[in-house]
Motif scaffolding. Structure first.
Motif, mmCIF file in Angstrom:
data_model
loop_
_atom_site.group_PDB
_atom_site.id
_atom_site.type_symbol
_atom_site.label_atom_id
_atom_site.label_comp_id
_atom_site.label_asym_id
_atom_site.label_seq_id
_atom_site.Cartn_x
_atom_site.Cartn_y
_atom_site.Cartn_z
ATOM 1 N N VAL A 129 25.821 -104.135 -35.017
ATOM 2 C CA VAL A 129 26.970 -104.116 -33.868
ATOM 3 C C VAL A 129 28.239 -104.080 -34.787
ATOM 4 O O VAL A 129 29.256 -103.159 -34.392
ATOM 5 N N TYR A 130 28.366 -105.010 -35.760
ATOM 6 C CA TYR A 130 29.930 -104.995 -36.459
ATOM 7 C C TYR A 130 29.730 -103.858 -37.753
ATOM 8 O O TYR A 130 30.716 -103.589 -38.204
ATOM 9 N N MET A 131 28.441 -103.487 -38.196
ATOM 10 C CA MET A 131 28.383 -102.345 -39.224
ATOM 11 C C MET A 131 27.165 -101.625 -38.844
ATOM 12 O O MET A 131 26.264 -101.363 -39.435
ATOM 13 N N PRO A 132 27.677 -100.795 -38.010
ATOM 14 C CA PRO A 132 26.566 -99.576 -37.470
ATOM 15 C C PRO A 132 26.001 -98.586 -38.420
ATOM 16 O O PRO A 132 25.232 -97.789 -38.024
ATOM 17 N N HIS A 133 27.060 -98.280 -39.144
ATOM 18 C CA HIS A 133 26.834 -97.061 -40.144
ATOM 19 C C HIS A 133 27.156 -97.673 -41.372
ATOM 20 O O HIS A 133 28.204 -97.883 -41.775
ATOM 21 N N ILE A 134 26.059 -97.307 -42.528
ATOM 22 C CA ILE A 134 26.289 -97.633 -43.788
ATOM 23 C C ILE A 134 25.917 -96.541 -44.605
ATOM 24 O O ILE A 134 24.544 -95.967 -44.533
ATOM 25 N N SER A 135 26.874 -95.766 -45.227
ATOM 26 C CA SER A 135 26.548 -94.521 -46.012
ATOM 27 C C SER A 135 25.669 -94.847 -47.145
ATOM 28 O O SER A 135 25.788 -95.701 -47.904
ATOM 29 N N VAL A 136 24.567 -93.955 -47.329
ATOM 30 C CA VAL A 136 23.625 -93.750 -48.349
ATOM 31 C C VAL A 136 24.500 -93.331 -49.807
ATOM 32 O O VAL A 136 23.782 -93.635 -50.855
ATOM 33 N N ASP A 137 25.538 -92.923 -49.647
ATOM 34 C CA ASP A 137 26.226 -92.012 -50.843
ATOM 35 C C ASP A 137 26.417 -93.135 -51.970
ATOM 36 O O ASP A 137 26.513 -92.722 -53.003
ATOM 37 N N THR A 138 26.742 -94.386 -51.834
ATOM 38 C CA THR A 138 27.161 -95.265 -52.649
ATOM 39 C C THR A 138 25.918 -96.188 -53.079
ATOM 40 O O THR A 138 26.270 -97.359 -53.487
ATOM 41 N N ILE A 139 24.716 -96.041 -52.497
ATOM 42 C CA ILE A 139 24.009 -97.151 -52.503
ATOM 43 C C ILE A 139 22.704 -96.912 -53.496
ATOM 44 O O ILE A 139 22.214 -95.521 -53.623
ATOM 45 N N LYS A 140 22.421 -97.811 -54.520
ATOM 46 C CA LYS A 140 21.516 -97.781 -55.629
ATOM 47 C C LYS A 140 20.091 -97.934 -55.008
ATOM 48 O O LYS A 140 19.141 -97.057 -55.484
ATOM 49 N N LYS A 141 19.999 -98.900 -54.292
ATOM 50 C CA LYS A 141 18.446 -99.184 -53.533
ATOM 51 C C LYS A 141 18.424 -99.998 -52.490
ATOM 52 O O LYS A 141 19.394 -100.563 -52.282
ATOM 53 N N VAL A 142 17.511 -99.664 -51.575
ATOM 54 C CA VAL A 142 17.330 -100.502 -50.478
ATOM 55 C C VAL A 142 15.832 -101.197 -50.558
ATOM 56 O O VAL A 142 14.933 -100.372 -50.710
ATOM 57 N N GLU A 143 15.950 -102.634 -50.451
ATOM 58 C CA GLU A 143 14.689 -103.091 -50.232
ATOM 59 C C GLU A 143 14.343 -103.714 -48.940
ATOM 60 O O GLU A 143 15.078 -104.334 -48.292
ATOM 61 N N PHE A 144 13.147 -103.681 -48.613
ATOM 62 C CA PHE A 144 12.647 -104.183 -47.416
ATOM 63 C C PHE A 144 11.520 -105.279 -47.587
ATOM 64 O O PHE A 144 10.500 -105.093 -48.376
ATOM 65 N N ILE A 145 11.567 -106.262 -46.868
ATOM 66 C CA ILE A 145 10.245 -107.214 -46.654
ATOM 67 C C ILE A 145 10.083 -106.911 -45.364
ATOM 68 O O ILE A 145 10.616 -107.084 -44.165
ATOM 69 N N ARG A 146 8.500 -106.609 -45.199
ATOM 70 C CA ARG A 146 8.004 -106.403 -43.760
ATOM 71 C C ARG A 146 7.212 -107.711 -43.333
ATOM 72 O O ARG A 146 6.219 -107.621 -43.760
ATOM 73 N N GLY A 147 7.961 -108.408 -42.711
ATOM 74 C CA GLY A 147 7.546 -109.744 -42.315
ATOM 75 C C GLY A 147 8.342 -110.816 -42.686
ATOM 76 O O GLY A 147 9.577 -110.730 -42.784
#
Length: 668
Positions: A129-147
């Motif tokens: 809601v407050y950050m609906p768009h986060i550009s991948v251009d400056t992102i090194k890594k994205v980590e997900f926990i599924r659970g």
């Protein structure tokens, strides 16, 4: 926003690069199949683990991997994570909505963090809601926990966790153009100023005019992000600011190019490493973030109201989060590591104003009548009927975890976190997990965990033309059991995950049957109404077909019907081929059919979306070691589809159409 000026200012920073050190981060052409498999993660356990040793179901994307998929917004990565999907919907702006292991809600059941900084906040509870768009251009890594993740991260780490990590050691600029007026510019800079001082900066801009939909509206985007950080001795400082505008499209169930939505965040964090030794790691971090939202959606047209002007309304809210925490790790011996920490946080909805095109200042509230029209949308702060929203959520938490290597093959993890939210609720979130190496190539994992989500101020205390709060809400929680079979060979890797979620006291929007007027029909309240089990399985794998070609895939199958109509089955696949200076990647997302019976036969049609594919990909050409050009595409065949949105009269939100973008990247 002045798009031209923003691009010029961002691109001008390119010339600063001559003073910066050489870039150390590999580009898209350096990504190999082996590197896809060799990714470590600490998010799930706060200990450094491999895919084989981590007890949780995890997914990790590097910057190179994101570029291959052709995504531009971090939330779109959810479509390539087993158990997750991300679609557009109506809330306050067309924010991304998460579908997570059969749960499709607006309440923020996935904890989103930026460099470990919580983005879920106390008013809506949902990061997008407050950050609906986060550009991948400056992102090194994205980590997900599924659970579940509440045993380490508390509320909102409910059905999953996403941690976004920006660059700290990169020198690169990029610029792009595309269909629908798309423009992009970004840079990352870093410099060691001395043996004890290093600084870095990231900035990105993305904008578009948007598509034209059958309702006669567009979905424009204007978003920027600026970050500065420094490390001096054992101190680490980070400051960032972002703003996103999502005007037009659909807002609060109303389709109009006059809809307004602007969200803004300012954040600061300061960390200090008290101790780093063979036995101990101790770190404390102070974090502050301020969220602001300005939104106004079309509630009713002038014709519907019998007035001269349309009725727009929405929140002018602000929330502030402050936290301080201490995290420690003690390595007892080779076999045993203990992690523990404490956290104190103050979350407060500090402003609760209203944006409205109609307002009676004598009564201090929204009133519909030509005499109350304000010549457009105005902001009223404070708005007395919203005063109940001005609530604090002060909380204290303590957690602990023990990792014990029972044998060379077997490792145990057990721990818990206790959270107490003052005046609202307290929860204990335990977790027990084990990994067992059956052989060199096969690992079996078992995990049980409990997670929770505390209701937020909008659910507890809202009182507007769309929602009415329920102060009697309690925390919703889930008990999750997972069994994972992990296989890894030289040329392939495969995971099979079987999960069972026991969902308790889930909060959902419930229509208020208080009249027949269109405005009344659109009002909702919140109730703890849902208790059920959700079972399913997830498959994901990577296969090296040749030295230059590899395949990735993921598949999710729910054995129970989703909570709120969503996808019972979905899958992704991608093929990447490397031909020297040319790299080609093609991907596809498949989603099962969704049918929702209309509540008003003969008046509204049922939602009947058949199964469909969305095809995308990228083509990259490298001129030399530092320069490349990439053509990114999503929904190449311009598939027309809808997703279900219960707040829209006909239940349908149109999906995004074809997008083709051309990006130039130069490293320094």
């Amino acid at each position: 926003m002045n798009t031209y000026k923003k691009q010029i200012s961002l691109l001008a920073t390119w010339f600063i690069a001559s003073i910066c050190q050489a870039n150390e981060d590999p580009d898209i052409f350096a990504l190999s199949f082996e590197e896809l498999l060799d990714v470590n993660i600490s998010l799930a356990t706060k200990t450094d683990e491999t895919r084989a040793s981590v007890p949780s179901s995890i997914t990790v994307f590097t910057h190179q991997h994101m570029s291959l998929l052709g995504v531009t917004n971090v939330y779109d990565l959810m479509n390539y994570v087993p158990g997750f999907q991300s679609t557009r919907g109506d809330w306050v702006g067309a924010v991304p909505k998460e579908h997570t292991r059969g749960v499709f809600l607006d309440s923020g059941n996935v904890l989103v963090m930026l460099n470990g900084h919580r983005l879920n906040e106390s008013s809506f509870g949902k990061a997008s809601v407050y950050m609906p768009h986060i550009s991948v251009d400056t992102i090194k890594k994205v980590e997900f926990i599924r659970g579940p993740g509440s045993a380490l991260y508390g509320s909102n780490a409910f059905l999953g966790v996403m941690n976004i990590i920006t660059f700290k050691n990169r020198n690169q600029m990029s610029a792009g153009i595309g269909e629908q007026g798309y423009t992009q510019a970004a840079f990352s800079l870093s410099k060691s100023l001395s043996n004890v001082l290093a600084v870095y900066a990231n900035a990105s801009w993305q904008g578009q005019q948007g598509y034209r939909y059958e309702q006669g509206v567009r979905d424009p985007l204007a978003s920027y992000y600026v970050e500065f950080g420094a490390q001096w001795h054992d101190f680490e400082l980070s400051m960032w600011h972002n703003q996103t505008q999502l005007n037009g499209f659909v807002n609060l169930a109303g389709w109009s190019d006059e809809n307004k939505h602007k969200s803004e965040n300012i954040a600061f964090s300061l960390g200090y490493d008290w101790l780093n030794s063979d036995k101990w790691d101790v770190r404390s971090t102070l974090k502050y973030i301020k969220h602001d939202i300005y939104s106004a959606g079309l509630i009713a047209t002038a014709q519907q109201l019998g007035l001269e002007h349309d009725f727009f309304v929405g929140p002018a809210w602000q929330s502030i989060d402050f936290s301080i925490n201490v995290d420690a790790a003690y390595r007892v011996n080779v076999s045993t590591t203990i992690n523990f920490g404490v956290e104190y946080s103050e979350e407060e909805q500090s402003e609760a104003g209203i944006n409205s095109s109609y307002y009676d200042f004598t009564r201090g509230d929204v009133y519909l009548g030509n005499e109350f029209y304000q010549d457009g949308v105005i902001t009223v702060k404070p708005h007395i009927p919203f005063n109940n929203l001005l609530q604090s959520f002060d909380s204290t938490a303590i957690y602990g975890q023990v990792k014990y290597a029972l044998t060379e093959q077997a490792t145990l993890f057990f721990g818990a976190r206790y959270d107490e939210v003052k005046g609202i609720d307290s929860k204990l979130s335990p977790r027990v997990a084990a990994t067992y190496a059956l052989s060199e190539h096969h690992t079996l994992k078992l995990q049980y965990g409990e997670s929770f989500r505390t209701p937020v101020s909008n659910e507890l205390n809202s009182n507007d033309d769309v929602t009415v709060g329920n102060p009697d809400l309690t925390s919703e929680y889930v008990k999750t059991t997972e069994i994972v079979w992990h296989n890894k060979y030289t040329n392939w890797e495969f995971d099979f995950v079987l999960f069972d979620n026991q969902l308790k006291d889930f909060i959902n929007l419930v229509p208020i049957q208080s009249g027949s007027l269109p405005i009344e029909q659109r009002r909702f309240t919140f109730e703890n109404i849902f208790n059920t089990n959700m079972q399913g399985y997830e498959l994901n794998g990577k296969f090296n077909a040749t030295d230059a070609t590899w395949l990735e895939f993921g598949y999710t199958h729910l054995m129970d019907e989703p909570f709120n109509p969503s996808f019972k089955r979905f899958a992704t696949t991608s093929v990447t081929h490397n031909a020297g200076s040319l790299r080609l990647s093609v991907n596809a997302i498949w989603r099962d059919s969704v049918f929702v019976q209309t509540p008003e036969p003969g008046v509204l049609e049922s939602v009947d979306q058949t199964a469909y594919y969305l095809v995308g990909g990228s083509v990259s050409w490298r001129f030399d070691e530092g320069k490349s050009i990439t053509l990114k595409a999503s929904n190449i065949f311009n598939k027309q589809y809808v997703t279900f949105e219960p707040r829209i009269d006909d239940g349908k939100i149109a999906g995004a159409g074809r997008s083709i973008k051309l990006h130039y990247v130069q490293k320094f």
